[in-house]
Design an enzyme around this catalytic site. Structure first.
Site, PDB file in Angstrom:
ATOM      1  CB  SER A  49      66.233  49.282   7.284  1.00 31.91           C
ATOM      2  OG  SER A  49      67.492  49.219   7.942  1.00 31.91           O
ATOM      3  CE1 TYR A  60      71.355  43.553  10.517  1.00 33.56           C
ATOM      4  CE2 TYR A  60      70.272  44.677   8.699  1.00 33.56           C
ATOM      5  CZ  TYR A  60      70.526  44.549  10.044  1.00 33.56           C
ATOM      6  OH  TYR A  60      69.954  45.433  10.939  1.00 33.56           O
ATOM      7  CB  ILE A 116      77.417  50.503  18.392  1.00 30.69           C
ATOM      8  CG1 ILE A 116      78.172  51.410  19.361  1.00 30.69           C
ATOM      9  CG2 ILE A 116      76.033  50.155  18.950  1.00 30.69           C
ATOM     10  CD1 ILE A 116      77.494  52.742  19.618  1.00 30.69           C
ATOM     11  CG  LEU A 117      75.287  46.615  13.217  1.00 31.84           C
ATOM     12  CD1 LEU A 117      73.910  46.367  13.816  1.00 31.84           C
ATOM     13  CD2 LEU A 117      75.163  47.066  11.768  1.00 31.84           C
ATOM     14  CB  VAL A 140      68.805  46.168  14.199  1.00 32.71           C
ATOM     15  CG1 VAL A 140      70.291  46.494  14.159  1.00 32.71           C
ATOM     16  CG2 VAL A 140      68.581  44.717  14.629  1.00 32.71           C
ATOM     17  NE  ARG A 174      81.077  55.541   8.409  1.00 32.49           N
ATOM     18  CZ  ARG A 174      80.588  54.609   7.574  1.00 32.49           C
ATOM     19  NH1 ARG A 174      80.879  53.334   7.787  1.00 32.49           N
ATOM     20  NH2 ARG A 174      79.828  54.953   6.560  1.00 32.49           N
ATOM     21  CG  PHE A 230      59.869  39.845  12.132  1.00 27.67           C
ATOM     22  CD1 PHE A 230      61.160  40.018  12.641  1.00 27.67           C
ATOM     23  CD2 PHE A 230      59.703  39.068  10.985  1.00 27.67           C
ATOM     24  CE1 PHE A 230      62.248  39.419  12.022  1.00 27.67           C
ATOM     25  CE2 PHE A 230      60.791  38.471  10.356  1.00 27.67           C
ATOM     26  CZ  PHE A 230      62.061  38.633  10.886  1.00 27.67           C
TER      27      PHE A 230
END
Length: 417
Positions: free
Chosen positions: A119, A124, A94-95, A83, A91, A417
């Protein structure tokens, strides 16, 4: 300026992965063998890219995993990975657009869980992911800390003895033997991933010398010719005026019984010309903590590892078992995946569970993020309630549910992963 979100095509992998590399450091591309490994693991139909003209400005993927949960079941889970958003396009939503599309896809694939390693942990939570496992790091001063391994038995013929053998980690027969030991561990510890075809090569990817350390080394623990444990590690030599003070950098250690576990740790503590054993991710309940003479000189530290999100609350809660009997009505908040919003009755025990929508009065209230944090048994609902994240609406419901969700074995994700 407009952008386009679309499923990744094989021909687009190089610019897509290049965008990821740029987002995570720019001028230091991945080594060729690691790059090739993850290219081979890419599931193109489950990977997304965001494009601004010919430029890739957003990346996200989802591996097809099976995750061990309390009770030993292996539950389909989307392993969210790769990701990134370009610094030039922050901002702009997009995420959020990738997370929205991804969770809709995961639901359509019939996978009740999504998992990731973060990260930046702050990212999240707003998408419903809770911290479900922790990893233990250690830097052990082996010049001052002794380790006492469990006895291997007193049979006169030595039949209980553990024998250690140094081998090549890239030998296919060694890999298969080590994978059998790993697989035996999976069902007994929540949070571990059953390795899908192709993933068995992960432990030895990047096995060449690096960062001043040796190539990857492997030692097997055997009994009657059967492999009952193994360790993968590197040696980093260092000298000062007083002599050698090298470091053993531990990657992996798995064992099927206490004697094999103790023998492998004892071996690592005793390697010549070293005075430190360093490891970055062990189970929080790793046995070595109870075999050392001075735990303070082990510099123990825990940190977040696996983040988990129930994608389908009912299916997720039915997929695991419960340590003690539970019958509780949960009021679940989930603004990002509104199909989970509402009231659910969870009934279960050590043999199985059901979780269905109900019109009954709620007894505990929590968000899907807290449900994800507690799902594998590593974070207690009682602790979350102490932080105000879980609200008890019926007296006694919190203690009942918290006990049921717990795990006797600490959940642990052994690798990223």
């Amino acid at each position: 300026m407009t952008t386009e979100l679309r499923v990744l095509e094989p021909s687009e992998w190089e610019p897509w992965f290049g965008a990821l590399e740029l987002a995570f450091g720019g001028n230091d591309p991945w080594p060729g063998d690691e790059r090739a490994f993850f290219h081979g693991r890419t599931e193109f139909g489950r990977s997304l890219g965001v494009w601004d003209g010919e430029d890739c400005v957003g990346t996200a993927g989802a591996y097809s995993f099976r995750l061990s949960v309390p009770g030993g079941a292996l539950v389909p889970a989307a392993g969210v990975t790769m990701v990134s958003v370009a610094a030039t396009h922050r901002r702009r939503g997009i995420l959020t657009s990738m997370m929205r599309r991804q969770l809709d896809d995961v639901r359509s694939w019939g996978e009740p869980l999504a998992v990731l390693t973060a990260s930046e942990p702050a990212i999240y939570g707003r998408f419903g992911y809770g911290t479900a496992t922790q990893g233990l790091s250690a830097e052990i001063d082996t010049s001052r800390v002794r380790l006492t391994a469990p006895a291997t038995g007193d049979a006169a013929d030595g039949s209980h003895e553990v024998r250690l053998r140094r081998v090549r980690p890239d030998d296919p027969a060694v890999r298969d033997a080590c994978e059998a030991v790993y697989a035996a561990e999976v069902a007994g510890r929540p949070g571990m991933l059953a390795r899908q075809p192709g993933w068995e090569g992960l432990p030895v990817v990047g096995g060449k010398p690096k960062d001043g350390a040796s190539a990857l080394q492997c030692v097997l623990a055997e009994r009657h010719g059967e492999v009952v444990g193994f360790t993968l590690y590197r040696l980093k030599p260092q000298w000062d005026d007083a002599g050698p003070r090298g470091t053993v950098e531990l990657d992996d250690l798995y064992a099927r019984d206490p004697a094999a576990c103790g023998a492998l740790w004892e071996y690592l503590f005793g390697i010549d010309l070293t005075s430190t054993v360093r490891t970055g991710n062990r189970p929080p309940d790793d046995p070595f903590q109870y075999l050392v003479s001075d735990v303070r000189r082990c510099a123990l530290r825990v940190r977040d590892e696996l983040y988990l999100r129930p994608v389908e609350v009912g299916a997720a809660l039915e997929a695991r078992t419960y340590r003690t009997p539970v019958d509780v009505v949960l009021a679940v908040e989930d603004a990002f995946c509104p199909w989970n919003e509402g009231t659910w009755r969870l009934s279960g025990d050590s043999k199985g569970a059901s979780c269905e929508r109900t019109g009954d009065r709620p007894e505990l209230a929590l968000s899907v993020r807290e449900l994800g944090a507690a799902y594998l048994g590593g974070t207690s609902l009682t602790a979350l309630a102490g932080a105000g994240r879980v609200r008890e609406l019926r007296k006694g419901a919190l203690a009942e549910a918290s006990s049921a969700f717990g795990s006797d074995v600490a959940p642990w994700l052994p690798h990223g992963f």
